[in-house]
Design an enzyme around this catalytic site. Structure first.
Site, PDB file in Angstrom:
ATOM      1  N   ASN A  97     -10.360  -0.064  -0.964  1.00  0.00           N
ATOM      2  CA  ASN A  97      -8.918  -0.060  -0.739  1.00  0.00           C
ATOM      3  C   ASN A  97      -8.246  -0.664  -1.970  1.00  0.00           C
ATOM      4  O   ASN A  97      -8.344  -1.864  -2.213  1.00  0.00           O
ATOM      5  CB  ASN A  97      -8.598  -0.876   0.515  1.00  0.00           C
ATOM      6  CG  ASN A  97      -7.117  -0.930   0.839  1.00  0.00           C
ATOM      7  OD1 ASN A  97      -6.268  -0.660  -0.004  1.00  0.00           O
ATOM      8  ND2 ASN A  97      -6.799  -1.296   2.070  1.00  0.00           N
ATOM      9  N   HIS A 136      -3.061   6.943   2.039  1.00  0.00           N
ATOM     10  CA  HIS A 136      -3.495   5.657   1.497  1.00  0.00           C
ATOM     11  C   HIS A 136      -4.954   5.440   1.892  1.00  0.00           C
ATOM     12  O   HIS A 136      -5.335   5.592   3.054  1.00  0.00           O
ATOM     13  CB  HIS A 136      -2.633   4.525   2.035  1.00  0.00           C
ATOM     14  CG  HIS A 136      -3.224   3.175   1.847  1.00  0.00           C
ATOM     15  ND1 HIS A 136      -3.744   2.748   0.637  1.00  0.00           N
ATOM     16  CD2 HIS A 136      -3.440   2.156   2.727  1.00  0.00           C
ATOM     17  CE1 HIS A 136      -4.224   1.527   0.777  1.00  0.00           C
ATOM     18  NE2 HIS A 136      -4.049   1.148   2.033  1.00  0.00           N
ATOM     19  N   CYS A 196       0.805  -1.225   0.000  1.00  0.00           N
ATOM     20  CA  CYS A 196       0.000   0.000   0.000  1.00  0.00           C
ATOM     21  C   CYS A 196       0.835   1.271   0.000  1.00  0.00           C
ATOM     22  O   CYS A 196       0.319   2.344  -0.326  1.00  0.00           O
ATOM     23  CB  CYS A 196      -0.942   0.005   1.209  1.00  0.00           C
ATOM     24  SG  CYS A 196      -1.962  -1.479   1.323  1.00  0.00           S
TER      25      CYS A 196
END
Length: 312
Positions: free
Chosen positions: A268, A238, A113
């Site tokens: 996500n 993020h 990520c």
């Protein structure tokens, strides 16, 4: 040249929208549970014939078109991803071939990520060192390939997509110094392991680490760039979970900033989440060109990387 700057952005998302209600028909969950726990309402899921490389190429092509540069001007391609299936040719090489680039250096970066901000820092360093002049930096994931769709703790989180930036040499630095690191002994907190690979995480451990450890690190990225948190025009973290994004942004002290919350509609998307969200902010006109924006990636390996950039 004494620095680099982000010249243009582009993004790509699959057309398939997966809603919370659809997930509730697949696993024991509900729209109310997902919305209250993670803030996600929809996510995009790639078609079987959409690969990590093809999504990356779509986003990169848009960024290149928006930059005004020609394909032959690009001499470095960096692709951040943790979900590419093939090892060789790597994803960066496939993007270069799809766009007709002329002999660029091609590197894939896997920091999960935090991948995009690591790759952006590497592009900045290469340009500062004189090893490149114009770079394509892409974050892309097909997380639907590594998701256990019977696990309600993870399948409600993920989405697919890509975002890309064109980075160019600049007389004045438009990308601030990176602050990066990791917690190697806690690498087990986010995992994509096995054959077939499957995504798993220790959600509470990640939440505690992100909300307590990361805000002062993000503030140090502002300090290294010479920007006060209250002077930030935007914060693009993020896009892990709305319950992480909101408290972290608040604890950074970015009281006047637009806080990206693309997670609500995209889920996500790991390495794709920051460039995807930034590209949408730029396209919306909500942030003025040249305004300071904090980019901060975090996640797998309990790694992090952040810097302040001038909005393209």
């Amino acid at each position: 040249m004494s620095g680099s700057r982000v010249l243009a952005m582009g993004h790509y998302q699959p057309s398939r929208v997966l809603t919370n209600d659809e997930l509730a028909a697949m696993v024991d969950t509900s729209d109310e549970w997902i919305s209250s726990r993670v803030g996600i309402q929809t996510r995009r899921i790639a078609a079987p014939d959409e690969s990590v490389a093809s999504m990356a190429a779509q986003a990169a092509a848009k960024a290149l078109a928006n930059s005004g540069l020609a394909a032959e001007d690009v001499d470095l391609v960096l692709v951040a991803t943790c979900t590419a299936v093939d090892r060789s040719p790597n994803t960066a090489a496939r993007v270069a071939a799809a766009l007709g680039l002329t002999a660029p250096a091609v590197l894939d970066v896997n920091v999960v990520c935090a991948g995009f901000t690591h790759a952006l820092a590497q592009a900045d360093h290469a340009i500062r060192a004189g090893a490149a002049t114009n770079a394509l930096v892409v974050g892309v994931e097909k997380f639907s390939d590594v998701t256990d769709w019977t696990d309600r703790t993870t399948c409600v989180l993920v989405g697919d997509g890509a975002g890309a930036a064109v980075v160019t040499a600049s007389p004045e630095p438009g990308i601030g110094p990176v602050v990066w690191g990791s917690v190697p002994e806690m690498g087990h907190a986010v995992r994509i392991e096995g054959a077939p690979s499957r995504f798993a995480q220790e959600g509470q451990s990640v939440y505690r680490w992100a909300t307590t450890t990361l805000p002062p690190i993000a503030r140090s990225a502002c300090e290294r760039a010479g920007v006060r948190p209250e002077d930030l025009a935007a914060v693009v973290l993020h896009q892990a979970n709305l319950r992480i994004i909101e408290p972290v942004a608040r604890r950074i002290g970015a009281v006047n900033a637009v806080v990206a919350t693309d997670v609500t509609e995209s889920g996500n998307t790991s390495a794709a989440s920051i460039p995807l969200a930034l590209s949408k902010l730029v396209a919306s006109g909500r942030v003025e060109p040249g305004a300071p924006v904090l980019l901060f990636g975090f996640g797998g390996n309990l790694s992090y990387a952040g810097m302040v950039v001038q909005c393209p």
